[in-house]
Design a protein around this motif. Structure first.
Motif, PDB file in Angstrom:
ATOM      1  N   MET A  48      91.869  63.784  81.565  1.00  0.00           N
ATOM      2  CA  MET A  48      92.429  64.151  80.551  1.00  0.00           C
ATOM      3  C   MET A  48      93.193  63.334  79.785  1.00  0.00           C
ATOM      4  O   MET A  48      94.045  62.595  80.346  1.00  0.00           O
ATOM      5  CB  MET A  48      93.201  65.469  80.691  1.00  0.00           C
ATOM      6  CG  MET A  48      94.144  66.174  79.496  1.00  0.00           C
ATOM      7  SD  MET A  48      95.143  67.529  79.996  1.00  0.00           S
ATOM      8  CE  MET A  48      93.936  68.731  80.042  1.00  0.00           C
ATOM      9  N   ASP A  59      95.137  65.659  74.681  1.00  0.00           N
ATOM     10  CA  ASP A  59      94.853  66.810  75.188  1.00  0.00           C
ATOM     11  C   ASP A  59      95.884  67.307  76.118  1.00  0.00           C
ATOM     12  O   ASP A  59      96.396  68.709  76.048  1.00  0.00           O
ATOM     13  CB  ASP A  59      93.678  66.585  76.222  1.00  0.00           C
ATOM     14  CG  ASP A  59      92.262  66.382  75.379  1.00  0.00           C
ATOM     15  OD1 ASP A  59      92.405  66.866  74.066  1.00  0.00           O
ATOM     16  OD2 ASP A  59      91.428  65.885  75.715  1.00  0.00           O
ATOM     17  N   ARG A  74      89.139  70.802  77.506  1.00  0.00           N
ATOM     18  CA  ARG A  74      88.538  69.975  76.302  1.00  0.00           C
ATOM     19  C   ARG A  74      87.399  71.266  75.910  1.00  0.00           C
ATOM     20  O   ARG A  74      87.086  71.005  74.583  1.00  0.00           O
ATOM     21  CB  ARG A  74      87.959  69.097  76.808  1.00  0.00           C
ATOM     22  CG  ARG A  74      88.958  67.782  76.625  1.00  0.00           C
ATOM     23  CD  ARG A  74      88.099  66.337  76.904  1.00  0.00           C
ATOM     24  NE  ARG A  74      88.960  65.433  76.376  1.00  0.00           N
ATOM     25  CZ  ARG A  74      88.861  64.251  76.475  1.00  0.00           C
ATOM     26  NH1 ARG A  74      87.630  63.571  77.012  1.00  0.00           N
ATOM     27  NH2 ARG A  74      89.573  63.137  76.011  1.00  0.00           N
TER      28      ARG A  74
END
Length: 183
Positions: free
Chosen positions: A1, A5, A51
């Motif tokens: 990540m 994010d 995501r």
């Protein structure tokens, strides 16, 4: 990540934590520790797919519903917790009647089975349709209807004081009814 994010996830948790904890509190019957565990478990599952998720709020809620369903399906039957009777006078003029009502509803929900509680929370607190509840819980619409009906009946037996304001609101004194309305 990536860091962006990660920051969006943290912002989501900061903004939605209270609402998610309130829902989890209802789903777990008022057990604060179980509610926190439920939210944290759901958020950990969401973190791995952050995501790909378009609607984080809906996704977290669905994970919470399903995880709670798994919990009550795996649990052995247990004894119901007993509570002291709520005070008789719920209509206090000091502005606490709403808080008293929330406490009474929470105590009554805690005395239902986890399945009954989950059905009522999804149907009435989350305002999902019978079809949406059935889809979320993986059961038929008929099961939702019958379980909801039995759950409400049990809730009325466990906490008859919850039905009193609704009955009073639906009863119209005959002197206030316009002529010709008694047909």
């Amino acid at each position: 990540m990536d860091p962006q994010d990660h920051e969006r996830f943290r912002d989501f948790v900061d903004v939605r934590w209270s609402a998610l904890l309130r829902l989890a509190n209802l789903l777990t019957g008022g057990d604060r520790h179980e509610a926190e565990d439920l939210v944290q478990t759901a958020l950990m599952k969401v973190l791995g797919r952050w995501r790909q998720i378009e609607d984080p709020e809906g996704y977290v809620r669905k994970v919470m519903y399903r995880h709670q369903i798994s919990r009550w399906r795996l649990r052995r039957p247990h004894r119901e917790a007993t509570f002291a009777a709520p005070p008789k006078d719920l209509g206090v003029a000091d502005g606490t009647s709403a808080a008293d009502l929330r406490i009474t509803v929470g105590q009554a929900l805690a005395r239902l089975t986890p399945r009954q509680r989950t059905m009522l929370v999804l149907r009435y607190f989350e305002d999902l349709s019978e079809t949406e509840v059935a889809g979320t819980l993986g059961c038929s619409v008929g099961t939702v209807r019958s379980t909801t009906h039995r759950s409400l009946a049990r809730l009325r037996r466990l906490a008859p004081e919850l039905g009193a304001p609704a009955q009073a609101a639906t009863t119209v004194p005959s002197s206030n009814v316009p002529k010709g309305a008694h047909t």
